[in-house]
Write a protein that holds these residues in place. Structure first.
Motif, PDB file in Angstrom:
ATOM      1  N   ASP A   1       1.418   6.065   4.366  1.00 49.93           N
ATOM      2  CA  ASP A   1       2.055   5.009   3.421  1.00 49.93           C
ATOM      3  C   ASP A   1       0.676   4.380   3.161  1.00 49.93           C
ATOM      4  OD1 ASP A   1       3.098   2.769   2.417  1.00 49.93           O
ATOM      5  OD2 ASP A   1       4.390   2.398   3.774  1.00 49.93           O
ATOM      6  N   LYS A   2       0.201   4.381   1.740  1.00 45.40           N
ATOM      7  CA  LYS A   2      -1.020   3.730   1.302  1.00 45.40           C
ATOM      8  C   LYS A   2      -0.619   2.209   0.976  1.00 45.40           C
ATOM      9  CE  LYS A   2      -3.122   7.951  -0.880  1.00 45.40           C
ATOM     10  NZ  LYS A   2      -3.449   8.368  -2.165  1.00 45.40           N
ATOM     11  N   ALA A   3       0.470   2.032   0.469  1.00 47.38           N
ATOM     12  CA  ALA A   3       0.897   0.556   0.167  1.00 47.38           C
ATOM     13  C   ALA A   3       0.979  -0.184   1.361  1.00 47.38           C
ATOM     14  CB  ALA A   3       2.271   0.618  -0.500  1.00 47.38           C
ATOM     15  N   GLY A   4       1.701   0.347   2.387  1.00 41.99           N
ATOM     16  CA  GLY A   4       1.688  -0.258   3.727  1.00 41.99           C
ATOM     17  C   GLY A   4       0.521  -0.680   4.397  1.00 41.99           C
ATOM     18  N   LEU A   5      -0.385   0.372   4.381  1.00 40.32           N
ATOM     19  CA  LEU A   5      -1.994   0.020   4.924  1.00 40.32           C
ATOM     20  C   LEU A   5      -2.494  -0.962   4.137  1.00 40.32           C
ATOM     21  CD1 LEU A   5      -3.040   3.640   5.816  1.00 40.32           C
ATOM     22  CD2 LEU A   5      -2.043   1.897   7.268  1.00 40.32           C
ATOM     23  N   ARG A   6      -2.506  -0.993   2.690  1.00 36.63           N
ATOM     24  CA  ARG A   6      -3.047  -2.218   1.955  1.00 36.63           C
ATOM     25  C   ARG A   6      -2.537  -3.320   2.287  1.00 36.63           C
ATOM     26  NH1 ARG A   6      -2.735   1.776  -2.380  1.00 36.63           N
ATOM     27  NH2 ARG A   6      -0.973   0.847  -3.103  1.00 36.63           N
ATOM     28  N   ASP A   7      -1.348  -3.533   2.574  1.00 39.08           N
ATOM     29  CA  ASP A   7      -0.735  -4.754   2.871  1.00 39.08           C
ATOM     30  C   ASP A   7      -1.109  -5.283   4.250  1.00 39.08           C
ATOM     31  OD1 ASP A   7       1.517  -6.929   2.289  1.00 39.08           O
ATOM     32  OD2 ASP A   7       2.079  -6.050   4.407  1.00 39.08           O
TER      33      ASP A   7
END
Length: 243
Positions: free
Chosen positions: A34-40
């Motif tokens: 989950d790229k978005a989750g890691l960015r968050d």
């Protein structure tokens, strides 16, 4: 700064645990597809306390090499703990599973843990201080699930935990956390409504369990306060399933 590897760190229990580890002074190596989750997660934690890796643990090329790459490519000399949290839940009958889905859930929920745990242990078996592996299973692995593949893989995690506690002793402790109904996770909304209501009905403590509540138990197992525990499965279920 002690380093902790957390799979499935992009949301839910994994993300809550990453934050708790950082607050406790650990350096977190967070992995998720989950790229978005890691960015968050990156937006909330200082760069000197966190590194992230986009990793799909359904891919053998990922789970067979992930730990060795942390040492050989990313130059981590020692890891204090491994939290095997990545998992898949579909919330449907075995009759509705495709061959691809069966293969995927087997790899993510159980097979990847075999390789990640073994490779971690091989690197840290002679460490001067105790190391920790913490596996996230589920009450579904203990009492069954209408999603047979999920329940079967989580039961396998329990068996793997107990076996590896023997395999990796005395230097590495291996324990598992077994959550029941946890709110605010990617899994929660996939649980059929009648099953959610059944979980809620059986809870004898009525404070809804959030990911942070599971993270608290994980932090206990990482700490020296649990130094006499290995091969254990700790339920986080509001008393819904007394053993």
């Amino acid at each position: 700064m002690k380093k902790i590897v957390i799979t499935g760190a992009g949301n839910g229990i994994g993300k809550a645990t990453a934050k708790a580890c950082v607050e406790a002074g650990y350096y977190v190596i967070a992995a998720d597809k989950d790229k978005a989750g890691l960015r968050d997660l990156q937006s909330k934690i200082a760069v000197h306390q966190l590194e992230t890796h986009v990793a799909d643990f359904s891919r053998p090329s990922v789970y067979k090499e992930f730990i060795s790459r942390l040492y050989g490519v990313y130059n981590h000399r020692a890891l204090h703990g491994l939290i095997n949290n990545a998992g898949i839940y579909h919330g449907k009958s075995v009759n509705e599973y495709s061959d691809r889905e069966i293969d995927e859930i087997w790899k993510v929920n159980l097979k990847s843990l075999v390789y990640l745990s073994r490779d971690f242990a091989q690197q840290e078996l002679n460490a001067p201080h105790t190391r920790n592996i913490i596996n996230i299973t589920s009450v579904a692995g203990e009492v069954g699930s209408m999603d047979a593949l999920y329940g079967a893989t989580k039961a396998g995690v329990i068996g793997l935990t107990k076996a590896n506690a023997w395999n990796f002793a005395p230097r590495i402790r291996v324990n598992a956390v077994s959550p029941a109904l946890i709110r605010n996770t990617s899994i929660h909304d996939r649980i059929p409504e009648h099953r959610r209501k059944e979980y809620e009905r059986q809870e004898v403590l009525k404070d809804p369990i959030e990911p942070e509540g599971v993270a608290d138990v994980i932090m206990f197992l990482l700490s020296d306060q649990s130094r006499h525990l290995t091969g254990k499965v700790i339920a986080v279920d509001n008393g819904a399933y007394p053993r």
